[in-house]
Design a protein around this motif. Sequence first.
Motif, PDB file in Angstrom:
ATOM      1  N   LEU A  86     -16.675 -26.233  26.889  1.00 21.72           N
ATOM      2  CA  LEU A  86     -16.859 -24.844  27.317  1.00 21.72           C
ATOM      3  C   LEU A  86     -16.096 -24.571  28.607  1.00 21.72           C
ATOM      4  O   LEU A  86     -15.340 -23.599  28.710  1.00 21.72           O
ATOM      5  CB  LEU A  86     -18.360 -24.570  27.501  1.00 21.72           C
ATOM      6  CG  LEU A  86     -18.710 -23.180  27.991  1.00 21.72           C
ATOM      7  CD1 LEU A  86     -18.196 -22.116  27.045  1.00 21.72           C
ATOM      8  CD2 LEU A  86     -20.219 -23.034  28.147  1.00 21.72           C
ATOM      9  N   VAL A 265     -21.029 -13.503  30.191  1.00 19.82           N
ATOM     10  CA  VAL A 265     -21.071 -14.149  28.882  1.00 19.82           C
ATOM     11  C   VAL A 265     -21.108 -15.654  29.062  1.00 19.82           C
ATOM     12  O   VAL A 265     -21.896 -16.366  28.434  1.00 19.82           O
ATOM     13  CB  VAL A 265     -19.838 -13.725  28.054  1.00 19.82           C
ATOM     14  CG1 VAL A 265     -19.869 -14.395  26.698  1.00 19.82           C
ATOM     15  CG2 VAL A 265     -19.785 -12.232  27.925  1.00 19.82           C
ATOM     16  N   TYR A 266     -20.238 -16.125  29.969  1.00 19.60           N
ATOM     17  CA  TYR A 266     -20.201 -17.572  30.224  1.00 19.60           C
ATOM     18  C   TYR A 266     -21.559 -18.053  30.728  1.00 19.60           C
ATOM     19  O   TYR A 266     -22.069 -19.089  30.283  1.00 19.60           O
ATOM     20  CB  TYR A 266     -19.122 -17.878  31.268  1.00 19.60           C
ATOM     21  CG  TYR A 266     -19.200 -19.290  31.799  1.00 19.60           C
ATOM     22  CD1 TYR A 266     -18.737 -20.352  31.036  1.00 19.60           C
ATOM     23  CD2 TYR A 266     -19.764 -19.564  33.034  1.00 19.60           C
ATOM     24  CE1 TYR A 266     -18.826 -21.646  31.490  1.00 19.60           C
ATOM     25  CE2 TYR A 266     -19.858 -20.855  33.504  1.00 19.60           C
ATOM     26  CZ  TYR A 266     -19.394 -21.894  32.731  1.00 19.60           C
ATOM     27  OH  TYR A 266     -19.499 -23.172  33.178  1.00 19.60           O
ATOM     28  N   ALA A 269     -24.039 -18.256  27.951  1.00 17.63           N
ATOM     29  CA  ALA A 269     -23.689 -19.349  27.051  1.00 17.63           C
ATOM     30  C   ALA A 269     -24.012 -20.688  27.699  1.00 17.63           C
ATOM     31  O   ALA A 269     -24.541 -21.601  27.055  1.00 17.63           O
ATOM     32  CB  ALA A 269     -22.206 -19.273  26.700  1.00 17.63           C
ATOM     33  N   ARG A 270     -23.733 -20.795  28.993  1.00 19.45           N
ATOM     34  CA  ARG A 270     -23.964 -22.045  29.697  1.00 19.45           C
ATOM     35  C   ARG A 270     -25.458 -22.362  29.747  1.00 19.45           C
ATOM     36  O   ARG A 270     -25.866 -23.502  29.599  1.00 19.45           O
ATOM     37  CB  ARG A 270     -23.361 -21.904  31.097  1.00 19.45           C
ATOM     38  CG  ARG A 270     -23.446 -23.086  32.006  1.00 19.45           C
ATOM     39  CD  ARG A 270     -22.932 -24.342  31.395  1.00 19.45           C
ATOM     40  NE  ARG A 270     -21.527 -24.599  31.622  1.00 19.45           N
ATOM     41  CZ  ARG A 270     -20.855 -25.573  31.001  1.00 19.45           C
ATOM     42  NH1 ARG A 270     -21.467 -26.336  30.121  1.00 19.45           N
ATOM     43  NH2 ARG A 270     -19.588 -25.763  31.226  1.00 19.45           N
ATOM     44  N   HIS A 272     -27.698 -21.394  27.627  1.00 13.23           N
ATOM     45  CA  HIS A 272     -28.260 -20.963  26.348  1.00 13.23           C
ATOM     46  C   HIS A 272     -29.592 -21.643  26.060  1.00 13.23           C
ATOM     47  O   HIS A 272     -30.442 -21.085  25.384  1.00 13.23           O
ATOM     48  CB  HIS A 272     -27.266 -21.253  25.224  1.00 13.23           C
ATOM     49  CG  HIS A 272     -26.976 -22.716  25.054  1.00 13.23           C
ATOM     50  ND1 HIS A 272     -27.699 -23.521  24.232  1.00 13.23           N
ATOM     51  CD2 HIS A 272     -26.063 -23.514  25.646  1.00 13.23           C
ATOM     52  CE1 HIS A 272     -27.245 -24.743  24.292  1.00 13.23           C
ATOM     53  NE2 HIS A 272     -26.242 -24.776  25.158  1.00 13.23           N
ATOM     54  N   LEU A 325     -23.952 -13.439  21.471  1.00 14.39           N
ATOM     55  CA  LEU A 325     -24.913 -14.304  22.142  1.00 14.39           C
ATOM     56  C   LEU A 325     -26.314 -13.981  21.662  1.00 14.39           C
ATOM     57  O   LEU A 325     -27.140 -14.865  21.428  1.00 14.39           O
ATOM     58  CB  LEU A 325     -24.839 -14.098  23.656  1.00 14.39           C
ATOM     59  CG  LEU A 325     -23.511 -14.404  24.340  1.00 14.39           C
ATOM     60  CD1 LEU A 325     -23.589 -13.994  25.796  1.00 14.39           C
ATOM     61  CD2 LEU A 325     -23.180 -15.871  24.224  1.00 14.39           C
ATOM     62  N   TYR A 330     -23.244 -18.428  19.942  1.00 14.31           N
ATOM     63  CA  TYR A 330     -22.589 -18.576  21.249  1.00 14.31           C
ATOM     64  C   TYR A 330     -21.105 -18.857  21.078  1.00 14.31           C
ATOM     65  O   TYR A 330     -20.262 -18.330  21.789  1.00 14.31           O
ATOM     66  CB  TYR A 330     -23.237 -19.706  22.035  1.00 14.31           C
ATOM     67  CG  TYR A 330     -24.726 -19.535  22.163  1.00 14.31           C
ATOM     68  CD1 TYR A 330     -25.247 -18.595  23.053  1.00 14.31           C
ATOM     69  CD2 TYR A 330     -25.601 -20.268  21.372  1.00 14.31           C
ATOM     70  CE1 TYR A 330     -26.607 -18.405  23.159  1.00 14.31           C
ATOM     71  CE2 TYR A 330     -26.964 -20.088  21.477  1.00 14.31           C
ATOM     72  CZ  TYR A 330     -27.466 -19.157  22.370  1.00 14.31           C
ATOM     73  OH  TYR A 330     -28.802 -18.968  22.467  1.00 14.31           O
ATOM     74  N   SER A 331     -20.828 -19.714  20.129  1.00 17.70           N
ATOM     75  CA  SER A 331     -19.444 -20.124  19.914  1.00 17.70           C
ATOM     76  C   SER A 331     -18.576 -18.914  19.567  1.00 17.70           C
ATOM     77  O   SER A 331     -17.467 -18.765  20.078  1.00 17.70           O
ATOM     78  CB  SER A 331     -19.431 -21.166  18.817  1.00 17.70           C
ATOM     79  OG  SER A 331     -18.143 -21.497  18.506  1.00 17.70           O
ATOM     80  N   ILE A 334     -17.880 -16.889  22.691  1.00 21.98           N
ATOM     81  CA  ILE A 334     -16.841 -17.455  23.549  1.00 21.98           C
ATOM     82  C   ILE A 334     -15.466 -17.292  22.899  1.00 21.98           C
ATOM     83  O   ILE A 334     -14.465 -17.020  23.565  1.00 21.98           O
ATOM     84  CB  ILE A 334     -17.140 -18.949  23.821  1.00 21.98           C
ATOM     85  CG1 ILE A 334     -18.450 -19.086  24.601  1.00 21.98           C
ATOM     86  CG2 ILE A 334     -16.005 -19.586  24.594  1.00 21.98           C
ATOM     87  CD1 ILE A 334     -18.419 -18.525  25.989  1.00 21.98           C
ATOM     88  N   PHE A 485     -23.126 -26.108  21.797  1.00 22.62           N
ATOM     89  CA  PHE A 485     -24.087 -25.096  21.366  1.00 22.62           C
ATOM     90  C   PHE A 485     -24.844 -25.560  20.135  1.00 22.62           C
ATOM     91  O   PHE A 485     -24.339 -26.353  19.350  1.00 22.62           O
ATOM     92  CB  PHE A 485     -23.360 -23.790  21.057  1.00 22.62           C
ATOM     93  CG  PHE A 485     -22.663 -23.213  22.235  1.00 22.62           C
ATOM     94  CD1 PHE A 485     -23.368 -22.990  23.416  1.00 22.62           C
ATOM     95  CD2 PHE A 485     -21.325 -22.905  22.196  1.00 22.62           C
ATOM     96  CE1 PHE A 485     -22.733 -22.452  24.511  1.00 22.62           C
ATOM     97  CE2 PHE A 485     -20.687 -22.373  23.297  1.00 22.62           C
ATOM     98  CZ  PHE A 485     -21.389 -22.151  24.455  1.00 22.62           C
TER      99      PHE A 485
END
Lengths: 622, 102, 518
Positions: A86, A265-266, A269-270, A272, A325, A330-331, A334, A485
């Motif tokens: 990521l 967003v990051y 996601a980080r 999650h 998200l 998540y993928s 990103i 993820f």
Amino acid sequence: MTESLLPLTFLLPLAGTLLLAFSAGRLGERSVVWVGTGSIALAALVTASLGAAFILGEQSPQTVNLYTWIAVGDFTPGVSLTLDALSLTMLSVITGVGFLIHWFAGWYMRGEEGMTRFYTYMNLFVFSMVLLVLADNLLLLFLGWEGVGLCSYLLIGYYYHNDSNGGAAMKAFIVTRIGDVFLAVGLFLLFAQFGTLNIAELLTRANEAWSVGEPLAQLTALLILGGALGKSAQLPLHTWLADAMAGPTPVSALIHAATMVTAGVYLIARLHGIFELAPAVLYLVGVIGALTLLMAGFAALAQTDIKRVLAYSTMSQIGYMFLALGVGAYSAGIFHLVTHAFFKALLFLAAGAVIVCCHHEQDIRRLGGLRRRLPLAYLSFVVGGAALAALPLVTAGFYSKDEILWQALAAEQQGLLVAGLLGSLLTGLYTLRLIVGIFHGKPNSEAAKKAKAGRGLQHTVPLVVLAVLSTLLGAWLRPDLSAIFPAAPGADAHSGHTAVQLIASATAIAGILVGAWLFLTQGPKLARLVAGGVGGFFWRWWHRAFGFDGLYDRVLVRPFLTVVCGLRRDWLDAFCGLAGQLALALHAGLSRSQNGQLRHYAAATVVGATLILAVLVMLGYE
Amino acid sequence: MNGIPMEHGLMVAAALFAIGLAGLMFRRNLMFVLMSLEIMLNAAGLAFIVGSTAWAEPDGQVMYLMVITLAAAEASVALALVLQIYRRFKSLDVDVVSQLRG
Amino acid sequence: MILAGLILIPFLGGLLCWQGERFGEAPRWIALATMVAVLITALALWAGADFQLADPGAAAWLWELRLPWIPRFGIEFHLALDGLSLVLIALTGFLGILAVLCSWKEVQEGIGFFHLNLLFVLGGVVGVFLAVDLFLFFVFWEMMLVPMYFLIALWGHSEPGGKTSTYAAVKFFIYTQAGGLLMLAAILALVFAHQANTGELTFSYEALLATTLSNELALVLMLGFFIAFAVKLPVVPLHGWLPDAHAQAPTAGSVDLAGILLKTGAYGLLRFALPLFPEASAQFAPVAMGLGVLGIFYGAVLACGQTNIKRLIAYTSISHMGFVLIGIYSGSTLALQGALVLMVAHGLSAAGLFVLGGQLYERLHTRDMSQMGGLWGRLGSLPGFSLGFVAAALGMPGTANFVGEFMVLLGTFPTAPWIVVLASGGLILSAIYALTLMQKVYFGPAQKSAPLPGLDPREYSMLLGTFALVLLFGLFPQPLLDTTSTVMSGVQGLFEAPVAEAPQGGGTSEMTIDRGGL
């Protein structure tokens, strides 16, 4: 190798910043551009070698611990960096796209006052952004988080002589700061619960300590979401982004399209793992994304400034990422972040090329007919616009957006899916409106008639590279994030994927075709429609982006200013000053009794003596 | 010696004191103010004498000597001040000399 | 002996400056040398000390000097130094140098007497940080005031048609003096209570630490100390003197006021109010933290509305000291350490801002921000430094202010989450006032276009040195934290004991409920 190379990714931009900051205007324009761009180019090279080593190697996360920042009891956040798939993805986008934009900026900013300042801030921005994505603990992440905010503020207010630019810069900083406070409280909560701010440890411990749907988990996720909303300009903290276009166009490309605004967003996601424990909040993420993408889509339809159209389209695309998200893909989010960075940077740079060539004319209504005069910009706009509108099969944007829609369906969020499809229709419409407005028809101003295409490698290469990345080729760069993820909802199922692809393609193409028909052939009718009546109402409403600015102005800004004005005299101090006022009043009264007349003094003495005697007698002293 | 009762003597002293006080408060001329002061001093002196005679103690007599001395000293200083005031203000009106008002 | 030296150097230097006036510029150099000597002594002590060995919890001094003074009343000349005082003395030395340097051009009249006063203030402050005999402490406490009064009254600026420097000086004096009187009464009451308990008349800090007091008496005496220190800090309803004093004082006076004198208030709380009355302080903590939040908001909102640049900075000080107050009363080592970092950070950043204000005044001859604007391109590298210090004021990560604020809030969160949530809201306001400052002074349309003189080497090195320290402690705060960790965990231990042992007290039980709530 990672040990020694990874810190270079942020040290190089930092070195560039310091070199430029302390040169204090002694460097010439060319050297400034060389230093500013060179530092990012080197960082990009370092990233490339890191990436190669990572992909060819074991692909396991690597942590580089530089030193312990603070150590008090349990609280030991370090300056340590983590490289995993990521952060490598983010790092590549930041340094790669960042390098192209820095390079292009050398052409765009030519001859401007304060080039040194520009490149200092830009390098500082890259430094902060790299720290943000590489940080292995939330405190260091917060450092980068605030740092990019500061750079964003400085670069929005770059043309500082204009008061409104300063206002826009302050607005951007303060609105995002509101989100940051939520994030900070979220950090306090996490630390109070788990005694660490290390991301990996937090996720493990949260998973052990909290069950799914735990109120505290929901609260934490909500607070973190607050931070992400501010940074990523999502409802209801989105108002700053459109005004942020006051900065130079490369800034808009780098900060307000490709990197900083996607930090939210990051972040989600980080973290999650925490959102997985708070399904209601995760759902809220998706809903906010859907609402924002629709709101921004409509608003983009009714803007007249090129950059504001692009700003609202950025909000809308980040809305897609939030939607992804929100459904647990998540993928896909990103992936869209990466492709969006390519095509939106391309669109902004192309817009910058148009703006410079037309002597800083940004109003669509005063441009037009530029496709022959500015062929490269036209080409860039067409490629970027196609990717933005997700033209099927040939563009990068199609693959990422399609993935999001498919995952929304797989997660059985039909509402979100419909919003996404409607959004892609809107995207086609406003993209066409923008391209037609700038490049077709007749030139509507002197500036547009005399436009001269930009030349030189600085101008051409970044546009071409980004254009290539916005096509199918860019989609091949899809990062493999499966190790980080949890599996996306549509990972196993395949039924319906083709159907979604077809529907998505159909809506995108429909949007483009309808847009082409409307704006190429029905221009005068449209102009009449928006001039008055119901059409005019919607035009004005959308032009003001549904009037959030006015609402906040009335509900927040003005009451605050009233309080400030009311308190300006420091009433608490005045209250404490009452003691002094009382002494002065007593003084005035007593000094009046000192009239200098002997007879009064004598009388007062007599009265006083008599009183004392009387008291003594009454008390029984005989 | 039981001629005059003590009360009478004290009454005379009180009357003298009251006269002096009234003079002090109501006269404007500094000379009369001074004279009123002297009368009040003498009233106090008389009270001492009466007391010492009544109780056959010498202290009162001693106090009277003190009062006389004080009165003499006071009179000399005060007269000197009055002279200075007259030279400066060309008047002996106490109300004119009121420069110490606040 | 070296401790007495630390105090004596400024006082002797001050006298020399006074006499040196007949040799032209000599006082400046003497004063500079004096403060450099203080700083070097402090740093040498720092380098030579081992802060880890000291037994945590016990009041273990690193250096001590004990001479009889007035034995009849149990008064001693007792100086002692631990990590906390050391850090603050080093800060005093550094800001003292800054104060001397920043008045190099500004003060032209009576330089001998000016530097005498300046050095006497600093000597008094060093004495405050060293004294551990309560009477001696009070003597130094009062000793700081008089020269500060002269600094403001004689070298201050009077606003045309507004408040005069004498007004500000008198206000400053009365506020602090009134607080000092309360403290004196509390000291005497404490000493007599101790005598009644043990039959020993003493002003010694260590002896008085062991005094047992009834709950009510302890609360009253603690309030006496608290109010004295609250005036200095300042805590909000008692802050009235600060904006006036800052607005009217010369730059050196503002640097000293904001950088050091305010810290004596926090130091007093940490050294005396909390350790002497731990139970009462623990009971009082929610109120104190509430006052801290009030200060954060009140100071910040008022800062937003100021047009005088020095008044604005003064109000931001009030806001920052609110965080310090919260940290001090949080009862957590993390927050206490954070409060210390914030004290140092605020000392440096506020001093830097005041120096900048002074430099702007030297160039523009105004402090009214409405008459500035568009100065970015006209002042060389001065705006860049302003940006740095403004970023520090708004708590940008990377600066020491961030480390301090974040640690205070993080450490306080488990005990008082709502206080922290409210205080975090203050961070938004700090962004508003900091950016307003930048906007009004440096951005916007330029009123004239002629370039103004840039920074000369003296000014440049002052700003660079200060900002470098702000960054240094922002990125490597560990030396600071290691130095004071023993002291702070001692204070925290005192605070914790009554909370843990006697949960029946009103305030304490409330706190335990808060803790249980998470």
